[in-house]
Design a protein around this motif. Sequence first.
Motif, mmCIF file in Angstrom:
data_model
loop_
_atom_site.group_PDB
_atom_site.id
_atom_site.type_symbol
_atom_site.label_atom_id
_atom_site.label_comp_id
_atom_site.label_asym_id
_atom_site.label_seq_id
_atom_site.Cartn_x
_atom_site.Cartn_y
_atom_site.Cartn_z
ATOM 1 N N ALA A 47 36.636 26.454 43.369
ATOM 2 C CA ALA A 47 36.928 25.025 43.389
ATOM 3 C C ALA A 47 36.824 24.449 44.785
ATOM 4 C CB ALA A 47 38.324 24.786 42.829
ATOM 5 N N SER A 48 37.017 25.295 45.763
ATOM 6 C CA SER A 48 37.011 24.781 47.135
ATOM 7 C C SER A 48 35.594 24.643 47.691
ATOM 8 C CB SER A 48 37.815 25.715 48.034
ATOM 9 O OG SER A 48 37.166 26.956 48.141
ATOM 10 N N LEU A 49 34.609 25.085 46.925
ATOM 11 C CA LEU A 49 33.237 24.984 47.434
ATOM 12 C C LEU A 49 32.740 23.555 47.294
ATOM 13 C CD1 LEU A 49 31.675 28.195 45.873
ATOM 14 C CD2 LEU A 49 32.443 27.867 48.212
ATOM 15 N N SER A 50 32.198 23.087 48.370
ATOM 16 C CA SER A 50 31.612 21.749 48.291
ATOM 17 C C SER A 50 30.216 21.859 47.680
ATOM 18 C CB SER A 50 31.524 21.137 49.684
ATOM 19 O OG SER A 50 30.586 21.854 50.443
ATOM 20 N N ASP A 51 29.691 20.721 47.291
ATOM 21 C CA ASP A 51 28.361 20.734 46.695
ATOM 22 C C ASP A 51 27.334 21.268 47.678
ATOM 23 O OD1 ASP A 51 29.276 19.793 44.360
ATOM 24 O OD2 ASP A 51 28.778 17.683 44.736
ATOM 25 N N GLU A 52 27.539 20.875 48.899
ATOM 26 C CA GLU A 52 26.596 21.329 49.926
ATOM 27 C C GLU A 52 26.641 22.848 50.040
ATOM 28 O OE1 GLU A 52 25.956 21.204 54.704
ATOM 29 O OE2 GLU A 52 27.795 20.447 53.800
ATOM 30 N N THR A 53 27.868 23.344 50.015
ATOM 31 C CA THR A 53 28.017 24.784 50.119
ATOM 32 C C THR A 53 27.352 25.474 48.938
ATOM 33 O OG1 THR A 53 30.178 24.248 51.001
ATOM 34 C CG2 THR A 53 29.710 26.557 50.649
ATOM 35 N N LYS A 54 27.499 24.868 47.797
ATOM 36 C CA LYS A 54 26.968 25.509 46.595
ATOM 37 C C LYS A 54 25.451 25.586 46.637
ATOM 38 C CE LYS A 54 30.692 24.275 43.523
ATOM 39 N NZ LYS A 54 31.112 23.211 42.603
ATOM 40 N N ARG A 55 24.866 24.735 47.419
ATOM 41 C CA ARG A 55 23.408 24.764 47.485
ATOM 42 C C ARG A 55 22.911 25.809 48.476
ATOM 43 N NH1 ARG A 55 24.004 19.228 46.628
ATOM 44 N NH2 ARG A 55 24.123 18.805 48.833
ATOM 45 N N HIS A 56 23.816 26.322 49.233
ATOM 46 C CA HIS A 56 23.403 27.301 50.242
ATOM 47 C C HIS A 56 22.942 28.597 49.567
ATOM 48 C CE1 HIS A 56 23.898 30.253 53.525
ATOM 49 N NE2 HIS A 56 23.505 29.238 54.276
ATOM 50 N N GLU A 57 21.944 29.169 50.175
ATOM 51 C CA GLU A 57 21.299 30.333 49.576
ATOM 52 C C GLU A 57 22.302 31.453 49.288
ATOM 53 O OE1 GLU A 57 18.382 31.637 47.669
ATOM 54 O OE2 GLU A 57 18.249 29.750 48.770
ATOM 55 N N ALA A 58 23.070 31.795 50.311
ATOM 56 C CA ALA A 58 23.976 32.933 50.160
ATOM 57 C C ALA A 58 25.054 32.631 49.124
ATOM 58 C CB ALA A 58 24.612 33.264 51.507
ATOM 59 N N VAL A 59 25.514 31.396 49.140
ATOM 60 C CA VAL A 59 26.570 31.045 48.201
ATOM 61 C C VAL A 59 26.023 31.039 46.778
ATOM 62 C CG1 VAL A 59 28.224 29.277 47.560
ATOM 63 C CG2 VAL A 59 27.720 29.686 49.960
ATOM 64 N N LYS A 60 24.819 30.533 46.645
ATOM 65 C CA LYS A 60 24.178 30.567 45.329
ATOM 66 C C LYS A 60 24.101 31.999 44.829
ATOM 67 C CE LYS A 60 20.670 26.968 44.921
ATOM 68 N NZ LYS A 60 19.252 26.854 45.310
ATOM 69 N N HIS A 61 23.667 32.824 45.708
ATOM 70 C CA HIS A 61 23.564 34.231 45.345
ATOM 71 C C HIS A 61 24.909 34.777 44.898
ATOM 72 C CE1 HIS A 61 23.780 38.552 46.363
ATOM 73 N NE2 HIS A 61 22.588 38.574 45.804
ATOM 74 N N ALA A 62 25.919 34.440 45.684
ATOM 75 C CA ALA A 62 27.245 34.953 45.355
ATOM 76 C C ALA A 62 27.695 34.435 43.993
ATOM 77 C CB ALA A 62 28.237 34.560 46.436
ATOM 78 N N LEU A 63 27.404 33.175 43.747
ATOM 79 C CA LEU A 63 27.814 32.612 42.462
ATOM 80 C C LEU A 63 27.056 33.280 41.318
ATOM 81 C CD1 LEU A 63 28.106 28.856 43.413
ATOM 82 C CD2 LEU A 63 29.948 30.379 42.693
ATOM 83 N N ALA A 64 25.804 33.567 41.566
ATOM 84 C CA ALA A 64 25.025 34.246 40.538
ATOM 85 C C ALA A 64 25.586 35.635 40.284
ATOM 86 C CB ALA A 64 23.569 34.334 40.974
ATOM 87 N N VAL A 65 25.983 36.290 41.363
ATOM 88 C CA VAL A 65 26.589 37.609 41.198
ATOM 89 C C VAL A 65 27.856 37.492 40.367
ATOM 90 C CG1 VAL A 65 27.702 39.509 42.386
ATOM 91 C CG2 VAL A 65 25.635 38.505 43.339
ATOM 92 N N ARG A 66 28.608 36.463 40.672
ATOM 93 C CA ARG A 66 29.838 36.275 39.925
ATOM 94 C C ARG A 66 29.552 36.128 38.429
ATOM 95 N NH1 ARG A 66 32.041 33.019 37.076
ATOM 96 N NH2 ARG A 66 30.274 31.625 37.281
ATOM 97 N N ALA A 67 28.562 35.307 38.136
ATOM 98 C CA ALA A 67 28.224 35.097 36.731
ATOM 99 C C ALA A 67 27.790 36.403 36.090
ATOM 100 C CB ALA A 67 27.118 34.054 36.625
ATOM 101 N N ALA A 68 26.987 37.151 36.810
ATOM 102 C CA ALA A 68 26.517 38.417 36.259
ATOM 103 C C ALA A 68 27.678 39.368 36.008
ATOM 104 C CB ALA A 68 25.515 39.049 37.222
#
Lengths: 1006, 413
Positions: free
Chosen positions: A850-871
Amino acid sequence: MMNQGGNTQTIAAVDPNSLENRHIVNSTQGQTSSYFPSTTGSEASVWPIHRVENSSTDNGIHSHSTYQYDQHTQPPASSSASLGTVNAPQDYSSYTSYPNTADPYGYGSAGYPGYYNNYQQQSNQSYSQPVGAYPNTGAPYQPLSSFQNTGSYAGSASYSSTYYNPADYQTAGGYTSSGYTNQTTTWNGGNYANYTSQQYAPYTPETPGVYTSANATSTPQNYQQHYKQWADYYNQTEVSCAPGTENLSVTSTQNVGCPVPGVIPAYQPSDSQPPPSYTPSWRPESSSSELPSVQSGAVVGGAHDGYWNHVALTSQSQIHHISPIQAQFQKPLDQKTSYDSFQDQQKIACSQASCIQYPASQQVPYVSHTYQTPSQAVPSVDTRRVNKLQIPTNPRITSHVTLGLPKIDKDISTTNAAAKPAYISVSLPKPVEKVPSSSSADSLLKTGMFPKSLRGYVERALARCKDDAQKAVCQVVMKEMITKATADNTLYTRDWDTEPLFPLPNEDAINKELNSSNLVSSLANYKRSPSRRSKSRWEPLPEEKSEKAVERPASFNSGSLSFAAWGHVNDKERKPLVWSAGSKNDYISNAKFPSLELKSASKITQKPFKKQRLSDGVGATENGDASSDSDKEQGLTAYYAGAIALADSPEERKRREHRSKRFEKVQGHRGQNNHFKPKNAGAGNLYSRRANALVLSKNFEDGASRAVEDIDWDSLTVKGTCQEIEKRYLRLTSAPDSATVRPEDVLEKALLMVQNSQKNYLYKCDQLKSIRQDLTVQRIRNQLTVKVYETHARLSLEVGDLPEYNQCQSQLKSLYAEGIEGCHMEFSAYNLLCVILHSNNNRDLLSSMASLSDETKRHEAVKHALAVRAAVTLGNYVKFFRLYKTAPNLSTCLMDLYVEKMRFKAVSCMCRSYRPTIPVMYIAEILGFTTITPTNEDTEEKDSEGLEECIEWLKLHGACLIADNNGEMQLDAKSTSSSLYMPETDAVSHGDANLAVTDFFTRTPS
Amino acid sequence: MAYLSMGEAHRRINDYLNRFCDAVSNQDGDSLKRLLSLSSNNPSILSLADALNVFQDANRLIKQSDNYSQFGEILVHLFRAFQSYRVGSFVDSYQAFEKAANAFIQEFRNWDTAWALQALYVMVYEIRVLAERADKELATNGKSPEKLKGAGSFLMKVFGVLAGKGPKRVGALYVTCQLFKVYFKLGTVHLCRSVIRSIETARIFDFEEFPKRDKVTYMYYTGRLEVFNENFPAADDKLSYALKHCNPRSEANIRMILKYLIPVKLSIGIIPNDWLLEKYNLVEYSNVVQALKRGDLRLLRHALQEHEDRFLRSGVYLVLEKLELQVYQRLLKKIYIIQKQRDPSKAHQLKLEVIVKALKWLEMEIDVDEVECIMAILIYKSLVKGYFAHKSKVVVLSKQDPFPKLNGKPVNS
C-alpha cells in the motif's frame, strides 16, 4: 606534582643531588617538579621532549601510561601504584601486577603492555611515538651529556631510587594507611596518563624539533619488537619471579578479570612488606651511587630515574635513558644484538649509553630480585639502608595520604619510579626472553575488566559530585573501595547495584584540591575553546577545522600554564594538585583544555597530542619526518600509515585498545594486526570517560534543572575527531567518546575503503557497523548515511545475512521517508521481496504494498518484485523461476533464499498432478536448473550440468527416478508423491563455505 | 462568546461541582456520564468550560468543600481538560483528561457495584477520541504523534481493572473494543492478541452475557484479524455473527462487516447477490463476482487493479487475488462443458493448447509452460480432479465431478 613535592622534600633532607634526581623523576609524572629544580634551560627542554613524545604518540594517555608503566615496573612499591594507575586509566593494572612480581621482568612486562596497548591500538605509529619519546629524552640528554654513562647512571640511579622510594613510600603509606592507595593509584594512573600527555603536549611545542624527531624514529622499531618480546617477558616474569611474584602472579590473574582488583591485591601485599624492602634498596641507591649493587638498583628503579635525572642533569643521562629504553626493548627480542640495532635505528646514537645501560639493566634485575626478596626475606644491605631512609620519607607520605592528596603523589611517584625501572627490568629479563606471550596478553586483556555493576556504581557516585574537586575526592574514595573489594575478592561478588553510595566528602577537603585545580584550570582556560572539540557544549565550535592550527599554540600555552600550575602546586602543596588530578582527566583536560567539565579529559588530551604529532611530523623536525617514514615502513597496514600521516590515529588506537581489551582477548594473537584493535588499551580511561560523561550530563541537568525533553540534543551530540579509517564495531555501553568517533569525511573514506576491500563479509560487516554507529552517534542523516546503509544492505544480501539486512532496511525506510535521496526503488523492491519471501506476514505485505506510489510501481525492480509476489502467492513456480532468472540487482540473492522452498513446493505439486511420469529434463528446465530454452548450443554443456544437478536435487529430496525406453530420466510421480521429503538443510544457501562455518545465522531456515 | 460575569462563572462551576457530587453520591451513572462526555459538545459542558476560562481559581472552589475535594484529583484535571478542549488544545486536554481518568479509575475500583460503568465507558471513549485529536495536533506541529499509543496503554490499565471477576466484568468487552480501534488505527494489531486471549479463555464469564453491541464490535474486529491470517472459516464465523447481530438499521456498520465478509465468502466459494452489493454500496466487488461467475481472468485482474488502493488498505487484496484459481477453474469448466457438447467421449481430455487459446481470447498472454503449471496447481489444490499428462500435454479430468465445488471450504493450500 604533589608527589614530587613530597619527594623533593624528602630528597632535600637526603641529598641535593638526589633532590634533583627526584625532581626529575617526579617530573616525569609531575613534570613541574622536575622543572622546578632544574628550572628552564636544558631541563625544561628535556621535559618538553618527554611531553612531546607523549604527545606524539597521540595516544598520549597510552604513551604516558607506558611511561608510567615503566616507572612503575621498576620499584615494586611503585608497581602497586602503577597498578592503580593502570587500572584507572586503561590496562595499567595488568602492568602493575607484573611489576610487583618480578621487578625487572614485571616492569618490563608492564612497560610492554603499555606498549602493546599502544601498538595494538595505534599500531606501529603509536608505539613509535612513545618510544620516540624516550629516545627524544635521550636526545636532549645527550647534548647535556656531561654525565657519563656509568657514573651518571649510578648517580642517577641512586637519585632515582631515592625518588622512587619516596614515591614508593607514599604509595606504600597510602596503601598501608588505607585501601586508598590502590584506588588512588588507579586513578592516579589515569591522571598520570593524562598529565603526561598534557604536559608532554605543551612541552613538545616548546622543544618540538629535537624531541619529535628522536621520538618518532626510535620508537616504532622498538615497539614492534617489544610486542612479542613483551609477551614473552610477561610469561617469563611470572615464572622467574615466582617467589617474589606471589603478589604479582595473583595480581596478574586478578588483572585478567579486572585490572583494578588485581592491582589492588598486589599493592596491598607490596605495601605491607615490599615498601620497606623497596625503600631500603632505593635508599642505598640514593645514598650511595657508589655501590655497584646500588647502581643496579638505580638502574632498575632508576633507569627511568636515570632518565629523569639525566633530564635534570641533562647531558649524560639523556643518552643513557635512550639506551636503556632501547635496550630494554631490544632485549626482549634480540637482547644485546638488538641494542645495536636499536641504536642504529635510533638516531640519537646512544650506542655507548645503551651498552652501559644494558649492563646496568642486567644488574638491575638482580636488584629487582633483591627487592622482591627483601619484601619477603630480609633486604640486602642496600635495602636496609634504604629502609632507614625510607622510613623518614614514609611518614611524610603517609601524612600526605591522610590529607587525601598524597594519593596522587603516590601515584606519580610510583609511576615515575615504576616506569623507569620497568625499562631496566626489561633488560634484566633477558634470560626469560621468549616465554609465551599469551600470559602477558591475557593479563593485559583481563585487566580491563570491571564488573559492569561496579562501573555503574562509580558513575552514580561521580554523578553526585557537584564539581571537579568533589569528583576527585570521590574517585579517591572509590578507589579505596575497589581496592578493598579486590583485596577481599568481593569485587565481582559484591552487588554494586545495591551498594549504598558513600557519603560525599567534605567540602574542606575538596577545597584544597579545588584551589590547586583552579590554578590549573585557570591556566588551561586560556585556550579551551580550540582544544575542546570533544564535547557537546563545544560542539557548535566553528573552529574545528582551524583547531589544528590553533591547537599548537594552545597546547603550548596550556603546557606553560600547566607548568606554572605545577610550580604553584609544588610551592604550596603538591598533593592538592595531584588529587585534583585525582579527577585526573579533569585536571589534565584543564591544563591542556579547560574542558574539564567536558566528558573526557583524556579525549581532549588525546586530541592535542594528535595535533602535536601532526605538527611534529609536519614542521617539527626532519628527524620526526624520517621517523614517521620509518614507521610507515614498519607500519602494519597501509591504512595505518595513512592514518599516521594524518597523525590522527592515536585516538582511534586508544579506542581500539579499550575495546579490544574488553572484548577481544583473542586479538592478542593479532597484536600485529592493527586492524584489530589492541587489547590493552586503557579500559580505565573508558570508564573514567563514561563517568565524566555522566557527570557532564548530570551537570547539564542540574545546572539548568531542565527536563529530559528540554535537553538540547543538538548541543549534546558528539562530534567525532577520530581520523582512523578503520574501526572495529563495538556496541556502545556508555556515552560516545568523540575521540573515537570519526567525522563525516573520514567515514566517507571508511565507506570507500570497505567498498573496495577484498576482505570477507565478516570484516566488512564489522566495519560498516562501526560506521553506522559513528553516524548514529553524531546524528548524521544524509546521503552518506543512506549510502552506508545501502552498501551494508547489499552486502548482507549478497551473503544472505537477513538479520543484518533487515536492520539496514528499516533504517533505510526511515531515511527515505525523510526525503533523503538514495536507491529508493531498488530497496523498495528488496523490501517487498523480503516480506514476501521471508516474513510471510500478510499485514506487512499489505502495508508495504500500500505504501508504494504509482511511480514506484512502474520501476523495473519493483515491478519484478510485485510479479514475484504474485507468483509466490499463486504458487506459480514456472513464473517464479523465470523471474528468478531475470531478477535485477540483488533481487536474485533474496530469491536465492527462497529457491529451495519453491522447488520443493513445485515438485510436490507436480507429483500430485502429473501422471504417470515427468521428464527430469522438464523439471530441470522449469525449476531453474537449466535455462528454460535449451536451444542454444552454447548452453548445452551447462544444461547437462544443470540436469545432473537437478537429478541430484531430486534424489536428495527422495524422488523416485526411472529411466524410460529412450534412456531419459523420468520422475515417477505417484511413488514420488509419497516419498518426497524436505531434507535437513546442511547446505548454506549462499554457498559460501567460509560463512558456513562461522556464521550460523546466514543459514536460512527453510 | 458573550461576556461572562465572574458571578455567573462562579455559579456555573459550583453548579457543575454540585451535580458531579450528587451523581456520585446517588450512584447515578447516567448523570455522571453526561458530566464527563467532553467530545459530545454538550452545551452544559461548553458553558462550564467558558466559565472556567473566566474564573481561573476553580481549584480553590474544589478545595473549599470537603464534598468536592474528595474528588479533587478527578475534578482538577477534568476542569483543565475542559479548558484546554475549549481553546482547542487537544494535547493538553488529553493529558489532563488522562489524569482525571486515572483518578476516576481509582475511585471506580473502590465502588462495589458497577453503577459507574456508563461513566467509565465515556471516559474510555473520550480518552481514545481525544488521543486521536491530540495526535492530529501533534502531527501538524511536526511532532511525533504518540498520544494514541499512550491511550492504548492507559486502556490496557482500565481493562485490567475490569477484567477480573465480578459485576464490572461486563465492561471489559467495551474497553476491548476501544483497544481494538486504537490498535487497528496504530497498525499494531498484534497487540490485540493478549486482550483476545483474556476474553476468550476466561470461562468465568459467558461471552453471551456481554452487551450485544460490544459483542458485535468484538466479532467484527476479530473477524478482520482472521482475514489477515487467511483463516477463512473462522473469519466467516465471526463476521457472520457480527452481521447477524448487528443492528439492521445501522447500515454503515453492516457495510463495514460485509466489506470483509464478502471476500471471505467468495474465497470459500459463496457468491453474493448483486442486490446486496448494490444495497450496501459495495460495487467494487461486483466485477470480481462477475469474473468468478464467468471465469473471466481478465475481468478479475482489471477489477483488482482498479480498486487496488482500496483493497490494499482494507486488507482484502490478497484474499481477492487468490480467487484467480477459482476463475481458472471456472474457465476450465466452461471449456469442459463446450467439449462435452461437441464430443462427450473426449470431453474429459482438456488439451493444453485449447486452454492457452482460451486465455488468449481473454488477452491473457500466458505461455504453455505457465498454463501447464497452473493446471498442476489446480489439480494439486483439488480445484480440478484428474491428472496432467506431460507427454501429451493434456489435462485428463476425472469422470466424476471433475470440478468440485468448494461449498464453504477454503481452497486447499
